[in-house]
Enzyme design. Structure first.
Site, PDB file in Angstrom:
ATOM      1  N   ASP A  59      -6.315  -3.421  -2.107  1.00  0.00           N
ATOM      2  CA  ASP A  59      -4.853  -4.007  -2.146  1.00  0.00           C
ATOM      3  C   ASP A  59      -3.490  -3.229  -1.294  1.00  0.00           C
ATOM      4  OD1 ASP A  59      -6.278  -5.965  -3.703  1.00  0.00           O
ATOM      5  OD2 ASP A  59      -5.070  -5.676  -5.426  1.00  0.00           O
ATOM      6  N   HIS A 210      -7.838   0.228  -3.083  1.00  0.00           N
ATOM      7  CA  HIS A 210      -6.382   0.138  -2.287  1.00  0.00           C
ATOM      8  C   HIS A 210      -6.654   0.901  -1.213  1.00  0.00           C
ATOM      9  CE1 HIS A 210      -5.387  -0.636  -6.733  1.00  0.00           C
ATOM     10  NE2 HIS A 210      -4.318  -0.919  -6.271  1.00  0.00           N
TER      11      HIS A 210
HETATM   12 ZN   LIG Z   1      -1.028  -4.130  -5.408  1.00  0.00          ZN
END
Ligand SMILES: [Zn+2]
Length: 249
Positions: A59, A210
């Site tokens: 993400d 991430h």
């Molecule tokens: Zn996020």
């Protein structure tokens, strides 16, 4: 797979509750809005029923500091991953988003600016999703089918608006906690714990990682990159099948 959202939100708004009742229901609603696994506000895509399957999901990119390194690793292992990108970064790094797409990875919508959606009005939610869709579709020349809410935060309106835009809402069931400065070893330990739990439940693993940071381009995700390298090396031998989340819905 979208179901009618439960009526809990309306109940909370419509009932005259005692203070204790409000506190209890408030807790339940906060759980429903923020817990990745809660289905109270409507169904979301998490994972399939094959415990040998695992999805790497990244993400908050694209991000020069991590996404290209991840692309090299994934290519070396012939693995596809899922990237939930922010519209504001796609607009600034369109060539990197196109590289991810060209390599065969799945790209999903992670909103334009990464707000906590459960606090937002419907108009703002729709604009955040629509704007990110636009950035992705203009850049990639392909439709977007999947959406992950920032922080996993949602309420019935978020799921409804996502569905109206043709987006399947995706959560996760394994948290690496790699947005904290905890280093590769603890990231891997968190993932391992989650993998075992998912496997014990007969589920695939949808792993939240991430490649960026929502505040600015250039976040340092080197610990995530190293952890990913270790995972991919292990998966090449232990029978884990890497999938993208569209394999489950
Ligand atoms: Zn996020």
């Amino acid at each position: 797979m979208q179901t009618e959202p439960a009526q809990a939100w309306k109940i909370a708004e419509g009932l005259a509750l005692t203070a204790a009742g409000i506190a209890a229901l408030g807790g339940a609603l906060t759980y429903a809005a923020l817990s990745a696994g809660s289905q109270l506000f409507g169904s979301t895509l998490i994972a399939g029923n094959d415990p040998t399957e695992a999805a790497l999901t990244f993400d908050d990119g694209p991000n020069d500091n991590a996404t290209p390194a991840l692309l090299d690793l994934l290519a070396a292992h012939n693995v596809r991953a899922t990237f939930f990108m922010l519209g504001k970064f796609v607009r600034r790094r369109p060539e990197l988003a196109r590289r991810v797409h060209a390599a065969g990875h799945l790209i999903g919508n992670h909103t334009e600016t990464h707000p906590w959606l459960h606090y937002q009005r419907a108009r703002v939610i729709r604009e955040e999703l629509r704007s990110c869709n636009q950035a992705l579709e203009d850049t990639l020349g392909a439709p977007v089918g999947y959406f992950r809410p920032p922080h996993g935060a949602r309420r019935p309106a978020v799921l409804r608006i996502a569905a109206e835009l043709g987006l399947t809402t995706v959560q996760w069931n394994v948290m690496a906690l790699d947005w904290l400065p905890i280093g590769t070893e603890r990231i891997l330990a968190n993932i391992e714990r989650g993998l075992v739990r998912a496997r014990n439940r007969g589920k695939g693993a949808n792993i939240l990682l991430h490649d960026g940071g929502d505040r600015a381009l250039g976040a340092d995700r080197s610990a995530t990159v190293v952890a990913t390298a270790a995972l991919l090396t292990r998966w090449a031998h232990d029978g884990t099948h890497a999938v993208t989340v569209d394999a489950w819905g």
